[in-house]
Design a protein around this motif. Structure first.
Motif, PDB file in Angstrom:
ATOM      1  N   TYR A 110      -3.625 -30.385  -1.728  1.00 50.31           N
ATOM      2  CA  TYR A 110      -2.314 -31.104  -1.158  1.00 50.31           C
ATOM      3  C   TYR A 110      -2.324 -32.514  -1.669  1.00 50.31           C
ATOM      4  N   LEU A 111      -3.232 -33.216  -1.705  1.00 46.81           N
ATOM      5  CA  LEU A 111      -3.475 -34.279  -2.234  1.00 46.81           C
ATOM      6  C   LEU A 111      -3.074 -34.609  -3.836  1.00 46.81           C
TER       7      LEU A 111
ATOM      8  N   LYS B 193       0.216 -34.515  -4.528  1.00 43.59           N
ATOM      9  CA  LYS B 193       1.065 -35.947  -4.045  1.00 43.59           C
ATOM     10  C   LYS B 193       0.601 -36.748  -5.347  1.00 43.59           C
TER      11      LYS B 193
ATOM     12  N   ASN C 131      -0.829 -41.978   4.402  1.00 41.91           N
ATOM     13  CA  ASN C 131       0.506 -41.568   4.935  1.00 41.91           C
ATOM     14  C   ASN C 131       0.514 -40.081   4.407  1.00 41.91           C
ATOM     15  N   ALA C 132      -0.204 -39.753   3.372  1.00 44.43           N
ATOM     16  CA  ALA C 132       0.020 -38.325   2.792  1.00 44.43           C
ATOM     17  C   ALA C 132      -0.768 -37.566   3.503  1.00 44.43           C
TER      18      ALA C 132
ATOM     19  N   ASN D  59       1.055 -36.728   6.651  1.00 43.51           N
ATOM     20  CA  ASN D  59       2.083 -35.758   6.654  1.00 43.51           C
ATOM     21  C   ASN D  59       1.587 -34.124   6.175  1.00 43.51           C
ATOM     22  N   TRP D  60       0.341 -33.959   6.215  1.00 48.65           N
ATOM     23  CA  TRP D  60      -0.047 -32.635   5.690  1.00 48.65           C
ATOM     24  C   TRP D  60      -0.074 -31.737   7.002  1.00 48.65           C
TER      25      TRP D  60
END
Length: 351
Positions: free
Chosen positions: A307-308, A311, A343-344, A347-348
């Protein structure tokens, strides 16, 4: 235990006559250099790099000696700490016969270098508290154990090894003890460099890649007795640190105050990042760190890592490493970078 360097060295290294370069045979100033088959017409760059660099990097070592409080004669410079690791193995470990001892989870290049040099590896894992298992280390050592590698602060766990435990090994083991202090500048503990006179078998590795921010220049340091440094200089390639790296390193070493300011900011950001990460529900644990990174245990490391990446944020998945199940390693970034990763993560959402 009595330390005898001659008994540890490989026979071929004892007999080795090192390559003598043109710049080894002549030191000083001259008007006309016609000894090294260089291009006397220069180079296509504005600053000429047609002359070979100082093979022993004496100006850099003199500057480092003042900063580290270690005499020039006790300093070796390598093409990154990785070259120092490789040179030590080639000096002391007979291929196919001798072994090194490592304590995983730890820096991976000890194992890689051992495989390259056909040196056996004994692995004694750290305890669940990421400290040395002294009884198991003692039991594992045999007559062919030539080097013990200890990483402190440790990578990837971030913690410092107990100093008393390290001293137990130094006082009771007659082989080479390498303490890798790549992250020592971020630690509250003092370096072992001031213990060199007490332990003739001690080698300390440090680097300019981390706190000094010079990773691209590839300059690693080894601090050891004059006898060990002499052996390492025999083995290394003649011009292992290029001229541009030497010049830029000298410029950087003039800025001790700026580097200290950066270290203080990184440590402050490390503490803030740890606090912010702990506020995220799926973050299970932040391990104590004396380095410029955090080992972070999360619920779904591989999914979060992917996921990161989506981003545009790259961290290190360490979840498959021994004792690091569920863990990501996150380097301390700038304030903006740290906010971005936090912040990322906030939001996961699990799949």
């Amino acid at each position: 235990m009595t330390f005898d360097l001659n008994n540890l060295l490989r026979d071929n290294i004892k007999k080795l006559v090192p390559y003598s370069s043109a710049r080894d045979e002549f030191k000083g100033e001259a008007n006309t250099f016609l000894d090294a088959n260089e291009n006397s017409f220069g180079s296509p760059l504005t600053k000429w790099y047609n002359r070979y660099p100082d093979p022993l990097q004496l100006k850099v070592k003199e500057k480092l000696a003042g900063i580290k409080a270690v005499p020039v004669e006790n300093i070796f410079l390598g093409n990154g700490s990785d070259e120092c690791i490789d040179v030590l193995m080639r000096a002391f470990c007979e291929p196919g016969k001798d072994n090194i001892l490592i304590c995983p989870p730890t820096y991976g290049m000890y194992e890689v270098s051992a495989h390259i040099n056909d040196v056996n590896i004994k692995k004694i894992p750290l305890t669940t508290a990421f400290q040395l298992n002294l009884p198991a280390i003692e039991e594992a050592i045999d007559d062919n154990t030539k080097i013990i590698f200890l990483c402190s602060p440790n990578n990837p766990t971030g913690n410092s090894l107990d100093r008393d435990d390290i001293e137990v090994i130094l006082n009771n083991y007659s082989g080479i003890v390498v303490i890798d202090e790549a992250y020592i500048n971020f630690s509250r503990f003092r370096s072992f460099t001031q213990e060199l006179n007490d332990y003739p078998n001690l080698v300390i590795l440090q680097t300019l890649s981390k706190a000094w921010g010079l990773a691209a220049l590839r300059v690693g340091m080894a601090f050891a007795s004059q006898d060990i440094i002499h052996v390492m200089n025999k083995i290394k390639p003649p011009y292992n640190i290029n001229q541009a790296s030497q010049e830029l390193t000298l410029q950087a070493l003039e800025e001790v105050g700026q580097v200290n300011d950066m270290i203080r900011e990184i440590v402050a950001q490390r503490d803030l990042l740890a606090k912010d990460l702990l506020s995220i529900p799926f973050v299970k644990k932040i391990y104590p760190s004396d380095a410029n990174f955090l080992l972070v245990q999360v619920t779904e490391p591989k999914a979060i890592y992917k996921y990161l990446l989506e981003k545009g944020i790259v961290v290190r998945d360490r979840s498959s490493v021994e004792l690091c199940a569920g863990c990501l390693r996150i380097t301390v970034g700038t304030p903006d970078e740290n906010v971005a990763v936090v912040n990322a993560l906030k939001n996961w959402k699990p799949a």
